[in-house]
Design a protein around this motif. Structure first.
Motif, short mmCIF file in Angstrom:
data_model
loop_
_atom_site.label_atom_id
_atom_site.label_comp_id
_atom_site.label_asym_id
_atom_site.label_seq_id
_atom_site.Cartn_x
_atom_site.Cartn_y
_atom_site.Cartn_z
N GLU A 95 57.86 52.00 52.26
CA GLU A 95 58.69 51.77 51.06
C GLU A 95 59.42 50.45 51.22
N PHE A 96 59.69 49.80 50.08
CA PHE A 96 60.52 48.62 50.09
C PHE A 96 61.98 49.07 50.03
N LYS A 97 62.82 48.52 50.91
CA LYS A 97 64.25 48.90 50.90
C LYS A 97 65.09 47.67 50.82
#
Length: 167
Positions: free
Chosen positions: A165-167
Motif C-alpha cells: 500500500e502507498f502510505k
C-alpha cells in the motif's frame, strides 16, 4: 540433517498443531525423499496429496522439474541421451506436474460440485446433515475454477500486489 533442523526450529509449533500445515509438510518431505531415491512418479503423487491440503503445493512442481532435469543430465553424462529419451522425459515431466496440480484441482472441483451443482449438493447435504445451498442462489465463485481464489480475495484481501500500500 535438513529435516532435523526443520523439526527443531522455533516455528515448528505450526507443524505440530492439528492444522493443514503438518499434513502438507509431511507429504512434501515424503515426496522429496521419494524423488531423491529416484521414484519420481510416486514423489509427484505425494506432492499431489500435499497440494490437496494447501494450494501453494503447486510450487512443488519446481522439485519435479529439478529432479527430471537431473535425471536427464545423468543420462547425458553417461552418453545415453538421445531424442527419444528427451521426448519421454518431457512427456514424463508434463505428466508429473499434472499429477501435482491435480491435488488442487480435485479440491476445487469438490467445492464446485458441493455448492454449485444442485443434485450433488443436495445429496451430500442430506448425507452429512447440513443445509444445502439453494440451487437458485449459486455462490459467486461458481463460474470460476473453485472457491479458494474467491475466499482469498473476499475475506482475506489476498491478491496480486494487494499486500503493498502507498502510505
Amino acid at each position: 540433517n535438513t529435516a532435523v533442523f526443520f523439526i527443531l526450529q522455533p516455528s515448528s509449533i505450526f507443524t505440530l498443531a492439528p492444522y493443514t500445515e503438518a499434513f502438507f509438510v509431511f507429504f512434501c518431505l515424503v515426496g522429496m525423499l521419494l524423488m531423491e531415491n529416484n521414484h519420481l512418479f510416486l514423489g509427484s503423487c505425494a506432492f499431489a496429496v500435499a497440494t490437496c491440503a494447501r494450494s501453494n503445493g503447486i510450487t512443488l512442481c519446481g522439485y519435479v522439474v529439478y529432479f527430471s532435469f537431473r535425471k536427464l543430465a545423468c543420462a547425458s553424462r553417461q552418453g545415453q541421451l538421445h531424442w527419444a529419451r528427451m521426448l519421454m522425459g518431457a512427456f514424463s515431466l508434463v505428466l508429473q506436474c499434472g499429477v501435482v496440480v491435480s491435488g488442487h484441482l480435485a479440491f476445487s472441483l469438490f467445492g464446485n460440485l458441493l455448492y454449485c451443482k444442485s443434485d450433488f449438493a443436495i445429496l451430500s447435504a442430506l448425507q452429512h446433515n447440513f443445509r444445502p445451498h439453494p440451487p437458485q442462489d449459486p455462490r459467486p465463485w461458481c463460474n470460476q475454477l473453485g472457491p479458494y481464489r474467491f475466499v482469498q480475495q473476499t475475506y482475506w484481501g489476498v491478491g496480486f500486489l494487494e499486500y503493498f500500500e502507498f502510505k
